[in-house]
Design a protein around this motif. Structure first.
Motif, PDB file in Angstrom:
ATOM      1  N   THR A 185      39.178 -18.077 -38.349  1.00  0.00           N
ATOM      2  CA  THR A 185      40.265 -18.801 -39.292  1.00  0.00           C
ATOM      3  C   THR A 185      39.438 -19.833 -40.010  1.00  0.00           C
ATOM      4  OG1 THR A 185      41.785 -18.556 -37.319  1.00  0.00           O
ATOM      5  CG2 THR A 185      42.572 -19.950 -38.990  1.00  0.00           C
ATOM      6  N   LYS A 186      38.757 -20.601 -39.491  1.00  0.00           N
ATOM      7  CA  LYS A 186      38.012 -21.663 -40.461  1.00  0.00           C
ATOM      8  C   LYS A 186      37.271 -20.883 -41.389  1.00  0.00           C
ATOM      9  CE  LYS A 186      37.518 -25.285 -36.862  1.00  0.00           C
ATOM     10  NZ  LYS A 186      37.414 -26.487 -37.869  1.00  0.00           N
ATOM     11  N   LEU A 187      36.384 -19.763 -41.040  1.00  0.00           N
ATOM     12  CA  LEU A 187      35.550 -19.142 -41.971  1.00  0.00           C
ATOM     13  C   LEU A 187      36.509 -18.593 -43.117  1.00  0.00           C
ATOM     14  CD1 LEU A 187      32.849 -17.711 -43.040  1.00  0.00           C
ATOM     15  CD2 LEU A 187      33.360 -15.849 -41.366  1.00  0.00           C
ATOM     16  N   GLY A 199      34.979 -10.696 -48.697  1.00  0.00           N
ATOM     17  CA  GLY A 199      35.302 -10.032 -47.503  1.00  0.00           C
ATOM     18  C   GLY A 199      34.068  -9.165 -46.621  1.00  0.00           C
ATOM     19  N   ARG A 200      33.442  -8.449 -47.528  1.00  0.00           N
ATOM     20  CA  ARG A 200      32.285  -8.031 -46.708  1.00  0.00           C
ATOM     21  C   ARG A 200      31.342  -8.679 -46.524  1.00  0.00           C
ATOM     22  NH1 ARG A 200      33.455  -4.076 -50.635  1.00  0.00           N
ATOM     23  NH2 ARG A 200      32.415  -4.853 -52.344  1.00  0.00           N
ATOM     24  N   ARG A 201      31.096  -9.880 -47.051  1.00  0.00           N
ATOM     25  CA  ARG A 201      30.011 -10.768 -46.653  1.00  0.00           C
ATOM     26  C   ARG A 201      30.395 -11.524 -45.353  1.00  0.00           C
ATOM     27  NH1 ARG A 201      28.476 -16.592 -48.748  1.00  0.00           N
ATOM     28  NH2 ARG A 201      27.380 -17.167 -46.890  1.00  0.00           N
ATOM     29  N   ARG A 202      31.723 -11.880 -45.476  1.00  0.00           N
ATOM     30  CA  ARG A 202      32.282 -12.574 -44.239  1.00  0.00           C
ATOM     31  C   ARG A 202      31.997 -11.543 -42.923  1.00  0.00           C
ATOM     32  NH1 ARG A 202      37.822 -13.767 -46.325  1.00  0.00           N
ATOM     33  NH2 ARG A 202      38.422 -11.645 -45.228  1.00  0.00           N
ATOM     34  N   TRP A 205      28.347 -11.397 -41.774  1.00  0.00           N
ATOM     35  CA  TRP A 205      27.772 -12.581 -41.018  1.00  0.00           C
ATOM     36  C   TRP A 205      28.709 -12.686 -39.742  1.00  0.00           C
ATOM     37  CZ3 TRP A 205      30.146 -17.100 -39.309  1.00  0.00           C
ATOM     38  CH2 TRP A 205      29.222 -18.315 -39.135  1.00  0.00           C
ATOM     39  N   MET A 206      29.921 -12.422 -39.586  1.00  0.00           N
ATOM     40  CA  MET A 206      30.535 -12.585 -38.068  1.00  0.00           C
ATOM     41  C   MET A 206      30.045 -11.352 -37.224  1.00  0.00           C
ATOM     42  SD  MET A 206      32.746 -14.837 -37.633  1.00  0.00           S
ATOM     43  CE  MET A 206      32.993 -14.484 -36.111  1.00  0.00           C
ATOM     44  N   SER A 207      29.854 -10.320 -37.892  1.00  0.00           N
ATOM     45  CA  SER A 207      29.092  -9.111 -36.875  1.00  0.00           C
ATOM     46  C   SER A 207      27.951  -9.674 -36.236  1.00  0.00           C
ATOM     47  CB  SER A 207      29.092  -7.849 -37.660  1.00  0.00           C
ATOM     48  OG  SER A 207      30.456  -7.242 -38.131  1.00  0.00           O
ATOM     49  N   LYS A 208      27.032  -9.846 -37.346  1.00  0.00           N
ATOM     50  CA  LYS A 208      25.728 -10.406 -36.910  1.00  0.00           C
ATOM     51  C   LYS A 208      25.869 -11.706 -35.854  1.00  0.00           C
ATOM     52  CE  LYS A 208      22.323  -9.994 -40.469  1.00  0.00           C
ATOM     53  NZ  LYS A 208      21.571 -10.916 -41.656  1.00  0.00           N
ATOM     54  N   LEU A 209      26.583 -12.581 -36.123  1.00  0.00           N
ATOM     55  CA  LEU A 209      26.840 -13.601 -35.036  1.00  0.00           C
ATOM     56  C   LEU A 209      27.323 -12.868 -33.828  1.00  0.00           C
ATOM     57  CD1 LEU A 209      26.717 -16.799 -34.926  1.00  0.00           C
ATOM     58  CD2 LEU A 209      29.384 -16.652 -35.465  1.00  0.00           C
ATOM     59  N   LEU A 230      29.384 -23.056 -39.382  1.00  0.00           N
ATOM     60  CA  LEU A 230      29.671 -22.641 -40.781  1.00  0.00           C
ATOM     61  C   LEU A 230      28.525 -23.459 -41.811  1.00  0.00           C
ATOM     62  CD1 LEU A 230      33.745 -22.635 -40.201  1.00  0.00           C
ATOM     63  CD2 LEU A 230      31.915 -20.634 -40.460  1.00  0.00           C
ATOM     64  N   ASP A 231      28.361 -24.883 -41.562  1.00  0.00           N
ATOM     65  CA  ASP A 231      27.586 -25.511 -42.647  1.00  0.00           C
ATOM     66  C   ASP A 231      26.214 -24.901 -42.771  1.00  0.00           C
ATOM     67  OD1 ASP A 231      29.635 -27.140 -43.108  1.00  0.00           O
ATOM     68  OD2 ASP A 231      29.338 -28.525 -41.983  1.00  0.00           O
ATOM     69  N   GLU A 232      25.720 -24.828 -41.431  1.00  0.00           N
ATOM     70  CA  GLU A 232      24.162 -24.098 -41.334  1.00  0.00           C
ATOM     71  C   GLU A 232      23.939 -22.830 -41.318  1.00  0.00           C
ATOM     72  OE1 GLU A 232      22.653 -26.400 -38.042  1.00  0.00           O
ATOM     73  OE2 GLU A 232      23.319 -28.444 -38.656  1.00  0.00           O
ATOM     74  N   GLY A 233      25.053 -22.117 -41.114  1.00  0.00           N
ATOM     75  CA  GLY A 233      24.881 -20.929 -40.771  1.00  0.00           C
ATOM     76  C   GLY A 233      25.522 -20.106 -42.042  1.00  0.00           C
ATOM     77  N   TRP A 234      26.905 -19.984 -41.899  1.00  0.00           N
ATOM     78  CA  TRP A 234      27.354 -19.172 -43.180  1.00  0.00           C
ATOM     79  C   TRP A 234      27.072 -19.896 -44.564  1.00  0.00           C
ATOM     80  CZ3 TRP A 234      30.220 -15.395 -44.916  1.00  0.00           C
ATOM     81  CH2 TRP A 234      30.905 -15.809 -46.016  1.00  0.00           C
TER      82      TRP A 234
END
Ligand SMILES: C[C@@]1(CC(=O)O)C2=NC(=C\c3[nH]c(c(CCC(=O)O)c3CC(=O)O)Cc3[nH]c(c(CC(=O)O)c3CCC(=O)O)/C=C3\N/C(=C\2)[C@@H](CCC(=O)O)[C@]3(C)CC(=O)O)/[C@H]1CCC(=O)O
Ligand SMILES: NC(=O)c1ccc[n+]([C@@H]2O[C@H](COP(=O)([O-])OP(=O)(O)OC[C@H]3O[C@@H](n4cnc5c(N)ncnc54)[C@H](O)[C@@H]3O)[C@@H](O)[C@H]2O)c1
Length: 290
Positions: A185-187, A199-202, A205-209, A230-234
């Motif tokens: 939700t935050k993302l 959407g694709r990037r999101r 990133w979520m799948s990798k995480l 989210l600051d350091e990763g996303w």
């Protein structure tokens, strides 16, 4: 497990959203109480038609505890010559789902006929040919919901498989999923929109995480750590190590995060030691032969 070659004969497994919808249950005995229990989880509003005298103690308990979520219609459902003669007419067409839990198969059949005529989905407990959908064994932990269905072949076996599934879980899944839900939700607030490049990037990133972090790592997240992730990763298109995020929160967190990483690397470390040992033996044998 055999490859799934099923191309027919099954049923559709879906997570039916009933929040704010209306469900009618006819019969408040033992099975009726189980149905109420299952439906309370969904946030549906329940109308229960059942005479007070025949209510199961669990049904009575639910009525007392959740008066705003269950309306008790204290009367018998009845038909004469196919016409409903119930004291206060029950308009089946106003419901999103109808369930019968009656000790009277003929009455169940009549209710099912009315529902089917107007295409309201209906389940008659334990009468498969009168069910548009079956109930199944349920394993729940927070947002995690697993349904075990044998498609009517063996309900008792479904209950036994349910126990196996429960035993295979760690108990952290629900907590981890709740945290992942908040993080997503935050993302989405940071990177809004449906589909497209964002959407694709999101999703990537979520799948990798999710692949790189363990359930235990996610369970350790709090809101502050999520913002940091989210600051350091996303924001940098990177997936930080769990210890970099949850480890900074508190000493216990560091220890737990390090331990999980350490335990994960144990097999490769063990193979490394075994490799050295084996090389040592070969070297000694070689020397002995000389
Ligand atoms: C999943 C569960 C959920 C629930 O009902 O909420 C459920 N039955 C449960 C238990 C259970 N039911 C029965 C026994 C006795 C032992 C046995 O017969 O095995 C046990 C075992 C026990 O009590 O442990 C008797 C029974 N049930 C049905 C028939 C009629 C028939 O088969 O013809 C008869 C025989 C009557 C007779 O012989 O006279 C029919 C249905 N029961 C279903 C669901 C649907 C198919 C689900 C599927 O196959 O996956 C379906 C088709 C329709 C429906 O009701 O939705 C819950 C188990 C999971 C849990 O414990 O969590
Ligand atoms: N309880 C079980 O574990 C179990 C197991 C296998 C099968 N079943 C089957 O499931 C069905 C329901 O079982 P149960 O144990 O809940 O039965 P039950 O007798 O405990 O409950 C039936 C309920 O229906 C109500 N009722 C009866 N006539 C009604 C009417 N005209 N209008 C509204 N309500 C009415 C009764 O007052 C009662 O609350 C039965 O067909 C039973 O054979 C139950």
């Amino acid at each position: 497990m055999a490859e799934n070659k099923t191309v027919g004969g099954g049923s559709l497994l879906i997570a039916w959203q009933l929040k704010g919808k209306k469900v009618l249950i006819v019969g408040g005995g033992e099975v009726g109480a189980q149905r109420i229990d299952s439906l309370l989880t969904t946030d549906a509003h329940i109308d229960l038609v059942s005479p007070s005298a025949g209510l199961h103690p669990r049904s009575k308990g639910f009525l007392e505890k959740y008066p705003s979520r269950i309306t008790h219609i204290d009367q018998e459902f009845a038909f004469i010559d196919g016409r409903q003669t119930t004291t206060a007419f029950i308009d089946v067409g106003t419901y999103d789902m109808v369930l019968t839990a009656l000790d009277d198969n003929a009455l169940s059949r009549q209710i099912v006929e009315v529902c089917r005529a107007i295409r309201v989905p209906v389940n008659a407990a334990d009468i498969p040919e009168l069910c548009d959908f079956y109930f199944g064994g349920q394993v729940r932990d927070g947002p995690l919901q697993i349904m075990i269905s044998t498609n009517g072949n063996g309900p008792r076996i479904a209950a036994l498989i349910k126990d196996r599934v429960k035993n295979a879980l760690t108990g952290k899944e629900g907590d981890a999923l709740t945290k992942v839900g908040i993080l997503r939700t935050k993302l989405k607030e940071r990177a809004p929109g449906v589909g497209g490049d964002v959407g694709r990037r999101r999703m990537r990133w979520m799948s990798k995480l999710c692949e790189q972090w363990s359930l235990e790592d996610f369970a350790l997240l709090n809101e502050e750590a999520m913002d940091q992730l989210l600051d350091e990763g996303w924001e940098h298109n990177a997936v930080p190590l769990p210890v970099q995020v949850v480890g900074k929160r508190k000493i216990g967190g560091i220890l737990e995060a390090i331990t999980t990483d350490w335990v994960r690397s144990l097999p490769s470390f063990t193979s490394f030691l075994a490799g050295i040992g084996f090389a040592h033996i070969v070297f000694r044998l070689y020397q002995a032969r000389k």
